[in-house]
Design an enzyme around this catalytic site. Structure first.
Site, mmCIF file in Angstrom:
data_model
loop_
_atom_site.group_PDB
_atom_site.id
_atom_site.type_symbol
_atom_site.label_atom_id
_atom_site.label_comp_id
_atom_site.label_asym_id
_atom_site.label_seq_id
_atom_site.Cartn_x
_atom_site.Cartn_y
_atom_site.Cartn_z
ATOM 1 N N HIS A 53 -1.920 5.138 0.984
ATOM 2 C CA HIS A 53 -1.513 4.260 2.307
ATOM 3 C C HIS A 53 -2.332 4.963 3.250
ATOM 4 O O HIS A 53 -2.534 6.259 3.221
ATOM 5 C CB HIS A 53 -0.038 4.402 2.398
ATOM 6 C CG HIS A 53 0.624 3.377 1.618
ATOM 7 N ND1 HIS A 53 1.967 2.859 1.779
ATOM 8 C CD2 HIS A 53 0.226 2.894 0.448
ATOM 9 C CE1 HIS A 53 2.385 2.080 0.732
ATOM 10 N NE2 HIS A 53 1.200 2.022 0.106
ATOM 11 N N GLU A 55 -1.079 6.208 6.028
ATOM 12 C CA GLU A 55 -0.369 7.482 6.405
ATOM 13 C C GLU A 55 -0.579 8.802 5.607
ATOM 14 O O GLU A 55 -0.893 9.896 6.051
ATOM 15 C CB GLU A 55 1.191 7.226 6.630
ATOM 16 C CG GLU A 55 1.459 6.146 7.398
ATOM 17 C CD GLU A 55 1.835 4.859 6.946
ATOM 18 O OE1 GLU A 55 2.592 4.166 7.379
ATOM 19 O OE2 GLU A 55 0.870 4.462 5.811
ATOM 20 N N CYS A 83 6.420 2.778 5.401
ATOM 21 C CA CYS A 83 7.424 2.427 4.074
ATOM 22 C C CYS A 83 8.182 3.640 3.901
ATOM 23 O O CYS A 83 8.047 4.751 4.452
ATOM 24 C CB CYS A 83 6.648 1.941 2.907
ATOM 25 S SG CYS A 83 5.469 3.305 2.285
ATOM 26 N N CYS A 86 5.972 6.635 2.658
ATOM 27 C CA CYS A 86 5.328 7.249 3.778
ATOM 28 C C CYS A 86 6.376 8.020 4.635
ATOM 29 O O CYS A 86 5.808 9.177 5.219
ATOM 30 C CB CYS A 86 4.430 6.277 4.522
ATOM 31 S SG CYS A 86 3.104 5.865 3.474
#
Length: 155
Positions: A53, A55, A83, A86
């Site tokens: 992801h 992040e 999410c 993260c």
């Protein structure tokens, strides 16, 4: 760069890069003392990695630059509400402040579904600000998914 909108614009630039690679268009940056020290964009499809992801990529870049997995005094800017995965990484990194663009009503962990940053039992808490350039961030995502649906319908 000096304000939340300027930093979010850089995250949006990264999100557009992800979208151009047919990844969900999410971008993130880590900022320390007004300087960007980590950048990332979504890449789970191309990297065959569910943890790729935006992040996580930005946190990894910043940690590598500083030579420390903890990033106190840093802020993370991301175009979509983080999410749970993260959010957990953000908490472990000791990020001071999280700024996100669009809320995520399906997996958001900053208040949309759950709010890990408000969980008193956890040992670190970050300040959270949502909705920065939210319309632009949401529009980028909506356009991406509309185009993807259109490709499936014509296939």
């Amino acid at each position: 760069m000096s304000n939340d909108e300027d930093f979010m614009r850089e995250a949006l630039r990264l999100a557009r890069q992800a979208g151009a690679l047919d990844e969900v268009p999410v971008g993130a940056i880590v900022v320390r003392q007004g300087e960007i020290i980590g950048r990332g964009c979504n890449a789970p499809v191309s990297r065959h990695d569910p943890t790729a992801h935006a992040e996580i990529a930005a946190l990894r870049a910043a940690a590598g630059l500083l030579g420390n997995y903890r990033l106190p005094g840093c802020q993370l800017y991301v175009t979509l509400e983080p999410c749970a995965m993260c959010a957990g990484a953000i908490l472990h990194a000791r990020i001071e402040r999280v700024v996100f663009g669009a809320p995520d009503p399906k997996t958001g962990a900053c208040g949309s579904v759950i709010d890990l940053f408000a969980e008193k039992r956890l040992n670190h808490h970050a300040e959270v600000r949502g909705g920065v350039l939210a319309e632009e961030c949401a529009s980028l995502l909506a356009s991406f998914f509309a185009a993807r649906r259109g490709r499936r319908e014509t296939a």
